[in-house]
Design an enzyme around this catalytic site. Structure first.
Site, PDB file in Angstrom:
ATOM      1  N   LYS A 186       0.873  -1.183   0.000  1.00  0.00           N
ATOM      2  CA  LYS A 186       0.000   0.000   0.000  1.00  0.00           C
ATOM      3  C   LYS A 186       0.907   1.229   0.000  1.00  0.00           C
ATOM      4  CE  LYS A 186      -3.872   2.195   2.364  1.00  0.00           C
ATOM      5  NZ  LYS A 186      -3.332   3.553   2.148  1.00  0.00           N
ATOM      6  N   ARG A 236      -3.189   8.848  -4.310  1.00  0.00           N
ATOM      7  CA  ARG A 236      -3.966   7.975  -5.196  1.00  0.00           C
ATOM      8  C   ARG A 236      -4.418   8.790  -6.403  1.00  0.00           C
ATOM      9  NH1 ARG A 236      -7.944   3.919  -4.173  1.00  0.00           N
ATOM     10  NH2 ARG A 236      -8.436   2.911  -6.171  1.00  0.00           N
ATOM     11  N   ARG A 260      -7.594  11.338  -5.913  1.00  0.00           N
ATOM     12  CA  ARG A 260      -8.756  10.690  -5.299  1.00  0.00           C
ATOM     13  C   ARG A 260      -9.732  11.706  -4.737  1.00  0.00           C
ATOM     14  NH1 ARG A 260      -8.719   7.144   0.085  1.00  0.00           N
ATOM     15  NH2 ARG A 260      -9.919   8.890   0.852  1.00  0.00           N
TER      16      ARG A 260
END
Length: 388
Positions: free
Chosen positions: A74, A79, A94
């Site tokens: 991760k 993102r 994101r």
């Protein structure tokens, strides 16, 4: 809201979520133009709704046969979806923010990635040919103008881990393993098209390694390597999972490493916000500087205590205020709290010389006196060796 709109308009939830992403102003655009009307030019740059994972809640073995799961790290960055359509590149965070101009590195991919491609991945800092810290990335996030010097000092890469659109077709309904297979094929073609003289550390697009294990014990062992690899932990994705919309339980899980912790002294306080605006709930914490025999501030935190504890600390602050600086109060150094945080890095911007990521209060250490709080040297010892 999306579900209600779907019932009212008879438009699929997935399509509505797609329409509602992005920068639109309700004072300018009408409901009809935003929701009802189909506008091909809007679709050109729009991303797909992000699929989000839930944190692992129970024993990891309860997910069943480990061989049904794909594992990857991760990554600790931003993102993003990088979209290639009609000779253009668009980068969406994101947070539904179009950030193309902040990452000019991705423009060089336009001639190498075919149109009709949407890649889901993580924007990571990549100074000196290696993954940097989130603190490195923050030097890029807050800048309106990205200078050549900043590009050279803190370049970024995209760690790609999923493919959402291929040859102009939405492939989110395909099983994860099939999407990854297509992504790996794209990546192989991209590497072959790259000039031979270009060194590997200049490659803007990199593939997030997909890992398979024979036991959950092996997965747990890999998780212990997360900080060493500059990740927050592991992502677990079922091999047959489609790419869904929003946060759904069952197919994608995040298994983060345990936070770093340290015992610190409360030194300053501010009133909170919203329902806590009448209480002092935003705190500044300090650690001992052994050399100068003084407390040095290093982090702020405003979450982690119960409502009852916040009220108790608020009462104590009002009785133990030393000075007032506008909305801020300095208090008698007496209370000790265990502070948890996700990451740590050297920083010239902080008096302590150290920046922590996502600090929050883990617990009120009523059992400790301030002499037992940790030191700056204890904090520095948590920094990875290669950064010191």
């Amino acid at each position: 809201m999306t579900r209600a709109l779907s019932k009212a308009t008879q438009i699929d939830e997935d399509i509505l979520a797609y329409k509602l992403m992005g920068n639109w102003d309700p004072s300018i655009i009408s409901f009809h133009d935003l929701v009802i009307e189909e506008n091909p030019t809007d679709i050109l740059s729009k991303p797909y709704p992000f699929y989000l994972a839930y944190a692992v809640e129970n024993e990891i073995s309860e997910l069943g046969d480990v061989k049904n799961w794909s594992v990857e790290h991760k990554w600790d960055g931003i993102r993003a979806q990088v979209i290639f359509r009609e000779g253009n590149v668009f980068v969406w965070s994101r947070g539904e923010e179009l950030v193309t101009d902040k990452y000019p590195e991705f423009h060089r991919l336009v001639d190498q990635i075919p149109d009709g491609t949407v890649i889901d991945g993580e924007i990571l800092p990549f100074p000196d040919g290696a993954i940097g810290t989130f603190h490195d990335l923050q030097t890029r996030i807050g800048r309106k103008t990205v200078t050549k010097a900043l590009l050279n000092k803190t370049p970024v890469i995209l760690k790609a881990y999923d493919l959402l659109e291929w040859e102009g077709i939405d492939i989110r309904s395909l099983p994860y393993d099939k999407r990854r297979e297509l992504l790996e094929s794209l990546y192989d073609d991209f590497c072959h098209s790259r000039p031979d003289q270009e060194p590997i550390h200049n490659i803007t697009l990199q593939l997030s390694e997909k890992l398979y294990f024979n036991s959950w014990a092996e997965v747990a062992s890999e998780r212990t390597k997360a900080r060493q690899k500059r990740s927050e932990g592991l992502m677990l994705k079922h091999k047959d999972s489609p790419y869904q919309v929003g946060r759904k339980k069952g197919d994608w899980w995040k298994w983060k490493v345990d936070p770093l912790t340290i015992d610190a002294v409360l030194t300053y306080a501010m009133r909170g916000h919203g329902r806590r605006s009448n209480l002092f709930t935003d705190y500044t914490f300090a650690l001992w500087d052994d050399e100068h025999k003084e407390l040095v501030t290093f982090a702020k935190a405003y979450s982690g205590l119960t409502d009852a504890e916040f009220k108790q600390v608020d009462t104590w602050i009002k009785k133990n205020t030393i000075e007032r600086f506008g909305p801020v109060r300095s208090v008698t150094p007496e209370l000790v709290f265990e502070i948890a945080f996700e990451g740590i890095a050297l920083s010239k911007r902080h008096k302590s010389g150290i920046a922590t990521r996502f600090p929050r209060m883990l617990r009120w250490r009523r059992d400790k006196k301030i002499q037992e709080a940790n030191t700056l040297e204890d904090l520095k010892a948590m920094i990875p060796y290669k950064e010191k």
